[in-house]
Scaffold this motif. Structure first.
Motif, mmCIF file in Angstrom:
data_model
loop_
_atom_site.group_PDB
_atom_site.id
_atom_site.type_symbol
_atom_site.label_atom_id
_atom_site.label_comp_id
_atom_site.label_asym_id
_atom_site.label_seq_id
_atom_site.Cartn_x
_atom_site.Cartn_y
_atom_site.Cartn_z
ATOM 1 N N SER A 159 -18.393 35.047 34.459
ATOM 2 C CA SER A 159 -18.093 33.611 34.522
ATOM 3 C C SER A 159 -16.619 33.345 34.781
ATOM 4 N N VAL A 160 -15.768 34.369 34.582
ATOM 5 C CA VAL A 160 -14.332 34.204 34.842
ATOM 6 C C VAL A 160 -13.845 35.301 35.797
ATOM 7 N N ALA A 161 -14.768 35.712 36.713
ATOM 8 C CA ALA A 161 -14.513 36.900 37.533
ATOM 9 C C ALA A 161 -13.363 36.734 38.526
ATOM 10 N N ASP A 162 -13.104 35.510 38.971
ATOM 11 C CA ASP A 162 -11.982 35.298 39.895
ATOM 12 C C ASP A 162 -11.426 33.887 39.668
ATOM 13 N N ARG A 168 -11.591 28.200 37.687
ATOM 14 C CA ARG A 168 -11.486 26.755 37.915
ATOM 15 C C ARG A 168 -12.821 26.062 37.619
ATOM 16 N N ALA A 169 -13.920 26.738 37.986
ATOM 17 C CA ALA A 169 -15.243 26.151 37.723
ATOM 18 C C ALA A 169 -15.480 26.043 36.206
ATOM 19 N N VAL A 170 -15.002 27.050 35.469
ATOM 20 C CA VAL A 170 -15.124 26.996 34.011
ATOM 21 C C VAL A 170 -14.311 25.821 33.464
ATOM 22 N N ALA A 171 -13.111 25.646 34.015
ATOM 23 C CA ALA A 171 -12.274 24.522 33.568
ATOM 24 C C ALA A 171 -12.992 23.193 33.806
ATOM 25 N N ASP A 172 -13.678 23.063 34.960
ATOM 26 C CA ASP A 172 -14.460 21.845 35.240
ATOM 27 C C ASP A 172 -15.502 21.612 34.159
ATOM 28 N N ALA A 210 -5.610 26.294 34.100
ATOM 29 C CA ALA A 210 -6.590 25.551 34.907
ATOM 30 C C ALA A 210 -6.978 24.239 34.219
ATOM 31 N N LEU A 211 -7.035 24.258 32.912
ATOM 32 C CA LEU A 211 -7.354 23.027 32.176
ATOM 33 C C LEU A 211 -6.191 22.040 32.266
ATOM 34 N N GLN A 212 -4.990 22.574 32.148
ATOM 35 C CA GLN A 212 -3.807 21.700 32.279
ATOM 36 C C GLN A 212 -3.767 21.062 33.671
ATOM 37 N N ALA A 213 -4.181 21.833 34.683
ATOM 38 C CA ALA A 213 -4.200 21.304 36.048
ATOM 39 C C ALA A 213 -5.164 20.125 36.172
ATOM 40 N N GLN A 214 -6.115 20.052 35.249
ATOM 41 C CA GLN A 214 -7.054 18.916 35.238
ATOM 42 C C GLN A 214 -6.508 17.764 34.388
ATOM 43 N N GLY A 215 -5.287 17.896 33.942
ATOM 44 C CA GLY A 215 -4.688 16.843 33.131
ATOM 45 C C GLY A 215 -5.064 16.918 31.661
ATOM 46 N N LEU A 216 -5.639 18.026 31.233
ATOM 47 C CA LEU A 216 -6.016 18.156 29.826
ATOM 48 C C LEU A 216 -4.963 18.940 29.065
ATOM 49 N N VAL A 274 -27.672 30.373 24.694
ATOM 50 C CA VAL A 274 -27.340 31.271 25.797
ATOM 51 C C VAL A 274 -27.679 30.540 27.081
ATOM 52 N N LEU A 275 -26.718 30.406 27.987
ATOM 53 C CA LEU A 275 -26.998 29.670 29.219
ATOM 54 C C LEU A 275 -26.115 30.159 30.355
ATOM 55 N N SER A 276 -26.424 29.722 31.553
ATOM 56 C CA SER A 276 -25.706 30.209 32.724
ATOM 57 C C SER A 276 -24.519 29.313 33.044
ATOM 58 N N SER A 277 -23.409 29.944 33.453
ATOM 59 C CA SER A 277 -22.256 29.156 33.897
ATOM 60 C C SER A 277 -22.354 28.889 35.396
ATOM 61 N N PHE A 278 -23.464 29.340 36.015
ATOM 62 C CA PHE A 278 -23.627 29.162 37.454
ATOM 63 C C PHE A 278 -24.562 28.011 37.793
ATOM 64 N N THR A 279 -25.253 27.480 36.761
ATOM 65 C CA THR A 279 -26.184 26.372 36.993
ATOM 66 C C THR A 279 -25.963 25.310 35.926
ATOM 67 N N ASP A 280 -26.766 24.272 35.984
ATOM 68 C CA ASP A 280 -26.603 23.206 35.004
ATOM 69 C C ASP A 280 -27.878 22.950 34.216
ATOM 70 N N VAL A 281 -28.594 24.003 33.904
ATOM 71 C CA VAL A 281 -29.849 23.806 33.173
ATOM 72 C C VAL A 281 -29.699 24.292 31.740
ATOM 73 N N PRO A 282 -30.454 23.684 30.809
ATOM 74 C CA PRO A 282 -30.363 24.123 29.416
ATOM 75 C C PRO A 282 -30.791 25.578 29.283
ATOM 76 N N GLY A 283 -30.196 26.271 28.329
ATOM 77 C CA GLY A 283 -30.504 27.680 28.152
ATOM 78 C C GLY A 283 -31.489 27.910 27.025
ATOM 79 N N THR A 284 -31.302 29.009 26.317
ATOM 80 C CA THR A 284 -32.140 29.344 25.168
ATOM 81 C C THR A 284 -31.354 29.073 23.889
ATOM 82 N N LEU A 285 -31.997 28.359 22.956
ATOM 83 C CA LEU A 285 -31.350 28.120 21.665
ATOM 84 C C LEU A 285 -31.790 29.170 20.656
ATOM 85 N N VAL A 286 -30.833 29.769 19.978
ATOM 86 C CA VAL A 286 -31.136 30.715 18.917
ATOM 87 C C VAL A 286 -30.873 29.994 17.601
#
Ligand code: ASP
Ligand code: MG
Length: 407
Positions: free
Chosen positions: A12-15, A20-24, A85-91, A229-241
């Motif tokens: 999820s933070v490979a490059d 930046r996508a994580v920061a979004d 990256a978060l600061q770049a978003q003004g946070l 547990v969920l994916s950082s590549f999509t926007d769907v709900p994951g599995t709740l433990v």
């Protein structure tokens, strides 16, 4: 306002684009009104590289404290980059290393255990409206040295963080969409599980579903941290433990795990007398070899019996050597060892209140002519050992038999 810990794994933070996508994503959670604390892994592949370097210079008996100084650095990079990256978003965002949080551990370098943590600096950062970004996988020993928690340990630091902050949830972002009823690469009809209990997840994780580190699940269970547990590549709900009482419609079997890391040892013609099991398994335990399933057959002649058991595949040769060197004491005639076996486990807390689950399993496998070589059970799990070539067939059969197939 909910307090959520978001943990991002290596892919999820490979490059930089992924960071930046994580920061979004973090920014979105903030805009939805949640308070967010973040925990990051190193960029995919980084830790492996660092371990190689340590081994190249330090040799086999490298200094473990310096190993930690080196391999913890991957997370330092991603924590800093994500804060930027978060600061770049003004946070407002700030990175924290393990010692700055602080996340206290014991001094077992390379595989340290998290101890009670108050994470005071992180709490203060949150109170100031900041987003704290914790470097995962690392902590600080009682004498102030950097420690690491063992490979895959950033799940555990995320859960420790969530527990210490009393977070409402700990989201573990990874490259799959959740926990599946079984391995979707083998069984196409595998389904994503919506909710699973801690106990079931603990079994699934320790039996080969590699999506969560086992220790992190145990820690979450102990502190009642709700995990997702969920994916950082999509926007769907994951599995709740979650806790058992958060699951309304409990399945009898929730998932099927498998492990190829098994080997089977059979001792033929062992003298059938009191104390024999102790003398077989004592020396193996002394050598730190874990024995899992054990089957002792009834002796046909009243004098000798066969004993079958499993060890980790990596321990097979060592186990063989130890038993051979004790052959005269143990008095067995022959020893067979094979690694081409697989352990398949059906898991579900619903088993506690349902009879006949094992019978259904044995029958389904018998109908496919799959021979069961060993069996072990616990309150919420039935494991069998079979020939490795039947892995796929057995998984698919059991998945259908227990009504888990995607419809
Ligand atoms: N970066 C560490 C590892 O690769 C910790 C983790 O990713 O969980 O083991
Ligand atoms: Mg991981």
């Amino acid at each position: 306002m909910a307090l959520v810990v978001q943990k991002f794994g290596g892919t999820s933070v490979a490059d930089l684009d992924r960071i930046r996508a994580v920061a979004d994503r973090v920014a979105r959670a903030r805009r939805n009104g949640d308070q967010v604390a973040v925990n990051v892994s190193a960029m995919a592949g980084t830790t492996n590289q660092l371990v190689e370097w340590v081994q190249a210079i330090g040799g086999v008996h490298y200094d473990r404290a310096e190993y930690d100084a080196v391999v913890s650095s991957g997370e330092q990079v991603t924590a800093g980059l994500l804060a930027l990256a978060l600061q770049a978003q003004g946070l407002s965002a700030r990175s924290f290393l393990g010692w700055q949080a602080p996340l206290s551990t014991d001094d077992a370098h390379g595989k340290a255990r998290v101890e009670a943590s108050d994470v005071a600096s992180l709490r203060k950062s949150l109170d100031q409206g900041q987003i704290p970004v914790l470097a995962g996988f690392q902590g600080v020993s009682p004498d102030g040295r950097i420690t690491t928690l063992g490979r895959g340990g950033s799940d555990t630091s995320a859960v420790a963080l969530a527990a210490a902050l009393g977070a409402d949830r700990c989201d573990i972002f990874t490259d799959v969409e959740g926990v599946y009823t079984t391995d979707p690469r083998i069984v196409q009809k595998a389904r994503k599980i919506e909710r699973i209990t801690y106990e079931e997840m603990l079994e699934m994780a320790s039996l080969g579903a590699r999506v969560l580190e086992t220790r992190s699940v145990a820690l979450a269970m102990r502190h009642a941290v709700r995990l997702q547990v969920l994916s950082s590549f999509t926007d769907v709900p994951g599995t709740l433990v979650v806790d058992e009482d958060e699951i309304l419609e409990q399945q009898v079997v929730s998932g099927i795990a498998y492990s190829r890391d098994e080997a089977k040892v059979t001792l033929i013609g062992v003298s059938d007398q009191p104390g024999i099991a102790a003398s077989i398994f004592g020396p193996l335990a002394d050598a730190n070899i874990n024995v899992d399933m054990i089957v002792q057959s009834v002796s046909a002649d009243g004098n000798t019996t066969d004993v079958t058991f499993t060890v980790g595949r990596a321990d097979l040769e060592r186990a063989r050597t130890i038993l051979e060197s004790n052959q005269s004491d143990l008095g067995f005639r022959r020893m067979d060892g094979r690694g081409d076996v697989v352990k398949i486990s059906v898991i579900g807390v619903g088993m506690r209140s349902h009879a006949g689950i094992a019978h259904v399993m044995f029958k389904a496998l018998a109908d496919r002519d799959i021979n069961i070589q060993a069996i072990s059970t616990s309150e919420i799990k039935i494991s069998i050992l079979i020939d490795e070539v039947y892995t796929e067939l057995a998984l698919r059969t059991l998945h259908t038999t227990y009504g888990l197939d995607e419809t």
